[in-house]
Design a protein around this motif. Structure first.
Motif, PDB file in Angstrom:
ATOM      1  N   ARG A  63       0.825  -1.205   0.000  1.00  0.00           N
ATOM      2  CA  ARG A  63       0.000   0.000   0.000  1.00  0.00           C
ATOM      3  C   ARG A  63       0.866   1.265   0.000  1.00  0.00           C
ATOM      4  O   ARG A  63       0.556   2.254  -0.675  1.00  0.00           O
ATOM      5  CB  ARG A  63      -0.917  -0.008   1.221  1.00  0.00           C
ATOM      6  N   ASP A  64       1.972   1.227   0.743  1.00  0.00           N
ATOM      7  CA  ASP A  64       2.819   2.416   0.878  1.00  0.00           C
ATOM      8  C   ASP A  64       3.471   2.834  -0.434  1.00  0.00           C
ATOM      9  O   ASP A  64       3.899   3.983  -0.581  1.00  0.00           O
ATOM     10  CB  ASP A  64       3.911   2.169   1.923  1.00  0.00           C
ATOM     11  N   ASP A  65       3.557   1.915  -1.402  1.00  0.00           N
ATOM     12  CA  ASP A  65       4.182   2.258  -2.683  1.00  0.00           C
ATOM     13  C   ASP A  65       3.297   3.173  -3.526  1.00  0.00           C
ATOM     14  O   ASP A  65       3.787   3.845  -4.442  1.00  0.00           O
ATOM     15  CB  ASP A  65       4.495   0.984  -3.480  1.00  0.00           C
ATOM     16  N   GLY A  66       2.008   3.177  -3.246  1.00  0.00           N
ATOM     17  CA  GLY A  66       1.097   4.055  -3.974  1.00  0.00           C
ATOM     18  C   GLY A  66       0.904   3.688  -5.431  1.00  0.00           C
ATOM     19  O   GLY A  66       0.609   4.555  -6.262  1.00  0.00           O
ATOM     20  N   LEU A  67       1.061   2.416  -5.761  1.00  0.00           N
ATOM     21  CA  LEU A  67       0.916   1.949  -7.140  1.00  0.00           C
ATOM     22  C   LEU A  67      -0.251   0.971  -7.230  1.00  0.00           C
ATOM     23  O   LEU A  67      -0.457   0.149  -6.333  1.00  0.00           O
ATOM     24  CB  LEU A  67       2.198   1.263  -7.619  1.00  0.00           C
ATOM     25  N   PHE A  68      -0.989   1.058  -8.346  1.00  0.00           N
ATOM     26  CA  PHE A  68      -2.185   0.240  -8.500  1.00  0.00           C
ATOM     27  C   PHE A  68      -2.233  -0.373  -9.902  1.00  0.00           C
ATOM     28  O   PHE A  68      -1.792   0.238 -10.879  1.00  0.00           O
ATOM     29  CB  PHE A  68      -3.451   1.080  -8.299  1.00  0.00           C
ATOM     30  N   VAL A  69      -2.799  -1.567  -9.966  1.00  0.00           N
ATOM     31  CA  VAL A  69      -3.069  -2.228 -11.241  1.00  0.00           C
ATOM     32  C   VAL A  69      -4.523  -2.678 -11.222  1.00  0.00           C
ATOM     33  O   VAL A  69      -4.995  -3.236 -10.225  1.00  0.00           O
ATOM     34  CB  VAL A  69      -2.140  -3.442 -11.463  1.00  0.00           C
ATOM     35  N   ALA A  70      -5.221  -2.438 -12.329  1.00  0.00           N
ATOM     36  CA  ALA A  70      -6.615  -2.878 -12.447  1.00  0.00           C
ATOM     37  C   ALA A  70      -6.737  -3.792 -13.664  1.00  0.00           C
ATOM     38  O   ALA A  70      -6.470  -3.375 -14.793  1.00  0.00           O
ATOM     39  CB  ALA A  70      -7.549  -1.683 -12.575  1.00  0.00           C
ATOM     40  N   PHE A  71      -7.102  -5.052 -13.413  1.00  0.00           N
ATOM     41  CA  PHE A  71      -7.306  -6.039 -14.480  1.00  0.00           C
ATOM     42  C   PHE A  71      -8.745  -5.946 -14.979  1.00  0.00           C
ATOM     43  O   PHE A  71      -9.676  -5.890 -14.175  1.00  0.00           O
ATOM     44  CB  PHE A  71      -7.112  -7.469 -13.961  1.00  0.00           C
ATOM     45  N   LYS A  72      -8.928  -6.000 -16.290  1.00  0.00           N
ATOM     46  CA  LYS A  72     -10.283  -6.174 -16.814  1.00  0.00           C
ATOM     47  C   LYS A  72     -10.542  -7.674 -16.911  1.00  0.00           C
ATOM     48  O   LYS A  72      -9.836  -8.393 -17.620  1.00  0.00           O
ATOM     49  CB  LYS A  72     -10.450  -5.530 -18.183  1.00  0.00           C
ATOM     50  N   THR A  73     -11.530  -8.160 -16.187  1.00  0.00           N
ATOM     51  CA  THR A  73     -11.764  -9.597 -16.136  1.00  0.00           C
ATOM     52  C   THR A  73     -13.198  -9.878 -15.740  1.00  0.00           C
ATOM     53  O   THR A  73     -13.945  -8.966 -15.366  1.00  0.00           O
ATOM     54  CB  THR A  73     -10.802 -10.266 -15.132  1.00  0.00           C
ATOM     55  N   ASN A  74     -13.592 -11.135 -15.817  1.00  0.00           N
ATOM     56  CA  ASN A  74     -14.872 -11.598 -15.293  1.00  0.00           C
ATOM     57  C   ASN A  74     -14.600 -12.364 -14.011  1.00  0.00           C
ATOM     58  O   ASN A  74     -13.739 -13.252 -13.985  1.00  0.00           O
ATOM     59  CB  ASN A  74     -15.571 -12.528 -16.289  1.00  0.00           C
ATOM     60  N   LEU A  75     -15.317 -12.046 -12.948  1.00  0.00           N
ATOM     61  CA  LEU A  75     -15.149 -12.757 -11.689  1.00  0.00           C
ATOM     62  C   LEU A  75     -16.124 -13.926 -11.624  1.00  0.00           C
ATOM     63  O   LEU A  75     -17.192 -13.905 -12.238  1.00  0.00           O
ATOM     64  CB  LEU A  75     -15.378 -11.814 -10.508  1.00  0.00           C
ATOM     65  N   SER A  76     -15.742 -14.946 -10.855  1.00  0.00           N
ATOM     66  CA  SER A  76     -16.567 -16.147 -10.759  1.00  0.00           C
ATOM     67  C   SER A  76     -17.828 -15.919  -9.937  1.00  0.00           C
ATOM     68  O   SER A  76     -18.775 -16.690 -10.015  1.00  0.00           O
ATOM     69  CB  SER A  76     -15.750 -17.291 -10.144  1.00  0.00           C
ATOM     70  N   THR A  77     -17.864 -14.865  -9.144  1.00  0.00           N
ATOM     71  CA  THR A  77     -19.024 -14.608  -8.304  1.00  0.00           C
ATOM     72  C   THR A  77     -20.027 -13.705  -9.008  1.00  0.00           C
ATOM     73  O   THR A  77     -19.665 -12.876  -9.842  1.00  0.00           O
ATOM     74  CB  THR A  77     -18.598 -13.949  -6.974  1.00  0.00           C
ATOM     75  N   THR A  78     -21.297 -13.891  -8.687  1.00  0.00           N
ATOM     76  CA  THR A  78     -22.343 -13.012  -9.217  1.00  0.00           C
ATOM     77  C   THR A  78     -22.728 -11.949  -8.199  1.00  0.00           C
ATOM     78  O   THR A  78     -23.567 -11.093  -8.486  1.00  0.00           O
ATOM     79  CB  THR A  78     -23.590 -13.836  -9.593  1.00  0.00           C
TER      80      THR A  78
END
Length: 268
Positions: free
Chosen positions: A61-76
């Motif tokens: 968290r302290d690094d302040g870097l984020f990645v967001a994957f575009k994906t489908n999750l198994s949960t509804t």
């Protein structure tokens, strides 16, 4: 979008443009597969059609870097935030769903074939092979086929599974605008790797460097006869009067039958 603390290996956000809606921008773009950004909204997007390999490393968290994957999750359940063991992002763009491989406790890796090349996962040996069909014109010689693939740094590909030769035939039909394989369309095919080196009908040697075995010949999916008057010791994929779609033709000119070539490479 699945957001984690992380970074894209070998990527630098210092010169990336600012976008306060980085995740939403990626989500709204049909070709975007990943957003990489920091706390001050420097944003770098990665796109399916221009990306062959990516590596994501989890950070703190302290690094302040984020990645967001575009994906489908198994949960509804849209309110459910999955724990790490439930995270298995997949990309559902293109012909082949591609999973992000969790190569270590903190590293995710994505690999795909170039452009719109078809991906085949083989089990023996455990490799992934990429293929594409190219139409060069009726009477394409074996050397022309080899030179064409070599010009891209690829090989004339062999086939290890029935699914591979079926795909090559279907792709050939699409490129030749064949809507139905009637008798008049038989033997409109493309070169593949493979040459008979011994006396046995199925004594075929592969030279592409990654094909092994004869799974593509099973259950009469190969129509081989070695020739009656002229030796037919090389292979091409085409519709034939029988079930077999791998046929043997004279090496060199292929009796003037091939219209192109199936090129391939092993995905490293």
């Amino acid at each position: 979008m699945l957001k984690i603390f992380g970074k894209v290996s070998d990527s630098d956000l210092n010169k990336a443009p600012t976008d306060e809606n980085c995740t939403q921008t990626c989500f709204s773009d049909s070709d975007c597969i990943l957003a990489f950004f920091n706390e001050i909204s420097n944003c770098q997007l990665f796109f399916y059609n221009s990306t062959e390999t990516l590596e994501v490393q989890e950070t703190n968290r302290d690094d302040g870097l984020f990645v967001a994957f575009k994906t489908n999750l198994s949960t509804t359940d849209l309110e459910h935030c999955p724990i790490e063991s439930e995270i298995s992002p997949k990309i559902f763009l293109g012909e082949d769903p591609i999973s992000w491989a969790n190569t270590s406790d903190s590293t995710w890796q994505f690999k795909k074939c170039i452009g719109n090349w078809k991906m085949f996962k083989r089990s023996n040996p455990d490799i992934t092979v990429c293929m594409q069909v190219f139409i060069l014109g009726k009477g394409t010689t074996q050397k022309e086929a080899e030179d064409y693939c070599s010009s891209m740094g690829k090989k004339v590909t062999g086939v290890a599974m029935v699914e591979e030769s079926q795909w090559i035939l279907n792709r050939t039909g699409e490129l030749l605008n064949v809507t139905e394989w009637t008798k008049s369309e038989h033997y409109k095919g493309v070169w593949i790797d493979g040459e008979r080196k011994g006396e046995g009908l199925y004594d075929i040697t592969w030279s592409d460097g990654y094909t092994e075995g004869y799974g593509a010949f099973e259950d009469e999916w190969a129509y081989l006869d070695s020739g009656l008057t002229v030796a037919e010791d090389c292979l091409f994929v085409s519709k034939t009067p029988r079930k077999g779609i791998i046929d043997d033709v004279p090496c060199g000119d292929g009796a003037g039958l091939p219209h192109g070539v199936a090129c391939g490479y092993k995905l490293e």
